[in-house]
Write a protein that holds these residues in place. Structure first.
Motif, PDB file in Angstrom:
ATOM      1  N   TYR A   1       5.828  20.043  19.988  1.00 51.99           N
ATOM      2  CA  TYR A   1       7.139  19.638  19.470  1.00 51.99           C
ATOM      3  C   TYR A   1       7.552  20.529  18.305  1.00 51.99           C
ATOM      4  O   TYR A   1       8.703  20.931  18.205  1.00 51.99           O
ATOM      5  N   SER A   2       6.606  20.818  17.423  1.00 51.65           N
ATOM      6  CA  SER A   2       6.925  21.671  16.272  1.00 51.65           C
ATOM      7  C   SER A   2       7.345  23.064  16.725  1.00 51.65           C
ATOM      8  O   SER A   2       8.296  23.636  16.192  1.00 51.65           O
ATOM      9  N   ALA A   3       6.655  23.614  17.728  1.00 55.64           N
ATOM     10  CA  ALA A   3       6.995  24.952  18.221  1.00 55.64           C
ATOM     11  C   ALA A   3       8.378  24.965  18.866  1.00 55.64           C
ATOM     12  O   ALA A   3       9.138  25.907  18.691  1.00 55.64           O
ATOM     13  N   ARG A   4       8.724  23.901  19.588  1.00 50.38           N
ATOM     14  CA  ARG A   4      10.007  23.873  20.297  1.00 50.38           C
ATOM     15  C   ARG A   4      11.185  23.540  19.389  1.00 50.38           C
ATOM     16  O   ARG A   4      12.297  23.977  19.635  1.00 50.38           O
ATOM     17  N   TYR A   5      10.929  22.735  18.372  1.00 48.59           N
ATOM     18  CA  TYR A   5      12.039  22.244  17.549  1.00 48.59           C
ATOM     19  C   TYR A   5      12.028  22.796  16.130  1.00 48.59           C
ATOM     20  O   TYR A   5      12.906  22.480  15.350  1.00 48.59           O
ATOM     21  N   GLY A   6      11.018  23.609  15.804  1.00 51.38           N
ATOM     22  CA  GLY A   6      11.021  24.320  14.540  1.00 51.38           C
ATOM     23  C   GLY A   6      10.807  23.469  13.311  1.00 51.38           C
ATOM     24  O   GLY A   6      11.226  23.832  12.228  1.00 51.38           O
ATOM     25  N   LYS A   7      10.188  22.337  13.460  1.00 50.71           N
ATOM     26  CA  LYS A   7       9.886  21.507  12.303  1.00 50.71           C
ATOM     27  C   LYS A   7       8.582  20.785  12.574  1.00 50.71           C
ATOM     28  O   LYS A   7       8.056  20.811  13.685  1.00 50.71           O
ATOM     29  N   ASP A   8       8.072  20.146  11.567  1.00 54.31           N
ATOM     30  CA  ASP A   8       6.830  19.403  11.742  1.00 54.31           C
ATOM     31  C   ASP A   8       7.132  18.132  12.526  1.00 54.31           C
ATOM     32  O   ASP A   8       7.744  17.210  12.016  1.00 54.31           O
ATOM     33  N   ALA A   9       6.723  18.120  13.762  1.00 55.36           N
ATOM     34  CA  ALA A   9       7.008  16.974  14.631  1.00 55.36           C
ATOM     35  C   ALA A   9       5.871  15.967  14.646  1.00 55.36           C
ATOM     36  O   ALA A   9       5.959  14.959  15.324  1.00 55.36           O
ATOM     37  N   HIS A  10       4.820  16.224  13.900  1.00 54.20           N
ATOM     38  CA  HIS A  10       3.721  15.259  13.859  1.00 54.20           C
ATOM     39  C   HIS A  10       4.222  13.908  13.332  1.00 54.20           C
ATOM     40  O   HIS A  10       3.716  12.864  13.721  1.00 54.20           O
ATOM     41  N   ALA A  11       5.250  13.934  12.485  1.00 57.08           N
ATOM     42  CA  ALA A  11       5.829  12.684  11.974  1.00 57.08           C
ATOM     43  C   ALA A  11       6.470  11.880  13.095  1.00 57.08           C
ATOM     44  O   ALA A  11       6.401  10.653  13.104  1.00 57.08           O
ATOM     45  N   GLU A  12       7.069  12.556  14.069  1.00 59.75           N
ATOM     46  CA  GLU A  12       7.669  11.856  15.211  1.00 59.75           C
ATOM     47  C   GLU A  12       6.609  11.103  16.002  1.00 59.75           C
ATOM     48  O   GLU A  12       6.834   9.990  16.461  1.00 59.75           O
ATOM     49  N   ILE A  13       5.444  11.690  16.112  1.00 61.89           N
ATOM     50  CA  ILE A  13       4.364  11.047  16.871  1.00 61.89           C
ATOM     51  C   ILE A  13       3.867   9.797  16.150  1.00 61.89           C
ATOM     52  O   ILE A  13       3.474   8.827  16.792  1.00 61.89           O
ATOM     53  N   SER A  14       3.905   9.810  14.846  1.00 62.61           N
ATOM     54  CA  SER A  14       3.443   8.631  14.095  1.00 62.61           C
ATOM     55  C   SER A  14       4.597   7.680  13.764  1.00 62.61           C
ATOM     56  O   SER A  14       4.431   6.756  12.975  1.00 62.61           O
ATOM     57  N   ARG A  15       5.740   7.878  14.393  1.00 62.24           N
ATOM     58  CA  ARG A  15       6.930   7.062  14.136  1.00 62.24           C
ATOM     59  C   ARG A  15       6.721   5.586  14.459  1.00 62.24           C
ATOM     60  O   ARG A  15       7.267   4.720  13.794  1.00 62.24           O
ATOM     61  N   TYR A  16       5.951   5.302  15.508  1.00 62.54           N
ATOM     62  CA  TYR A  16       5.719   3.926  15.923  1.00 62.54           C
ATOM     63  C   TYR A  16       4.317   3.506  15.518  1.00 62.54           C
ATOM     64  O   TYR A  16       3.369   4.270  15.671  1.00 62.54           O
ATOM     65  N   PRO A  17       4.167   2.281  15.023  1.00 62.20           N
ATOM     66  CA  PRO A  17       2.827   1.810  14.653  1.00 62.20           C
ATOM     67  C   PRO A  17       1.900   1.802  15.872  1.00 62.20           C
ATOM     68  O   PRO A  17       2.330   1.492  16.992  1.00 62.20           O
ATOM     69  N   ASP A  18       0.650   2.152  15.656  1.00 59.58           N
ATOM     70  CA  ASP A  18      -0.324   2.232  16.743  1.00 59.58           C
ATOM     71  C   ASP A  18      -0.413   0.945  17.554  1.00 59.58           C
ATOM     72  O   ASP A  18      -0.600   0.978  18.768  1.00 59.58           O
ATOM     73  N   GLU A  19      -0.252  -0.197  16.893  1.00 61.82           N
ATOM     74  CA  GLU A  19      -0.399  -1.467  17.611  1.00 61.82           C
ATOM     75  C   GLU A  19       0.676  -1.661  18.684  1.00 61.82           C
ATOM     76  O   GLU A  19       0.496  -2.439  19.618  1.00 61.82           O
ATOM     77  N   GLU A  20       1.806  -0.956  18.591  1.00 60.70           N
ATOM     78  CA  GLU A  20       2.831  -1.080  19.627  1.00 60.70           C
ATOM     79  C   GLU A  20       2.348  -0.584  20.987  1.00 60.70           C
ATOM     80  O   GLU A  20       2.942  -0.888  22.014  1.00 60.70           O
TER      81      GLU A  20
END
Length: 174
Positions: free
Chosen positions: A37-56
């Motif tokens: 995601y970071s390579a395609r969108y030029g920003k740190d996308a790791h935050a997008e992956i942690s957007r939803y709580p794991d329990e969901e």
């Protein structure tokens, strides 16, 4: 010493498991998704992956995270979370970079659909990014209806939404 090429793995050699996000076998999925995601969108996308709580992504919250294992190693995976009472939202569809072009993403989507159906969901919803033509193609070929103008430039749309209605078999009577 000579090496012998290994034949491609058959689907029978793949094991599907449900795991929590905290399982160490999920780490390659999250890392590679974030990097891609970071390579395609030029920003740190790791935050997008942690957007939803794991329990969901656990059964008590209406979700699941599946991994496909080959010889015990994760080669693909994906998850869904409850979007609403009748809808599961697919997230984190991934194929390990060393195992692409083998149909593993289709298998992941099929396994997630099967699990969603078993849990009583009647619809699946998802979005993918405008710079992910492989994902767009995957969803189109697996029967998802695009909820956007497919003739428009994807960059003008933003996240590309899709849906698929699941056929729920009637209950069996004894």
């Amino acid at each position: 010493m000579t090496s012998v090429a290994q034949p491609p793995s058959s689907a029978a050699e793949l094991t599907v498991i449900q795991v929590p996000v905290s399982d160490p076998r999920v780490e390659p999925l999250l890392r590679e998704l974030g990097d891609e995601y970071s390579a395609r969108y030029g920003k740190d996308a790791h935050a997008e992956i942690s957007r939803y709580p794991d329990e969901e992504f656990t059964a008590p919250y209406g979700g699941v995270l599946l991994l496909l294992l080959e010889r015990g190693e994760p080669v693909a995976g994906g998850a869904f979370r409850r979007y609403d009472a009748n809808t599961a939202e697919l997230k984190r569809i991934w194929t390990h970079s060393a195992h692409r072009r083998r149909g593993l993403a289709r298998r992941v989507v099929a396994e997630l659909e099967r699990e969603a159906r078993a849990r009583g969901y009647r619809r699946i919803y998802l979005t993918t990014g405008p710079r992910q033509p492989e994902a767009r193609g995957l969803y189109l070929v697996t029967g998802y209806l695009p909820l956007f103008d497919t003739e428009a430039d994807p960059e003008t749309i933003g996240p590309l939404p899709f849906e698929k209605h699941l056929d729920i078999p009637p209950p069996e009577h004894a």
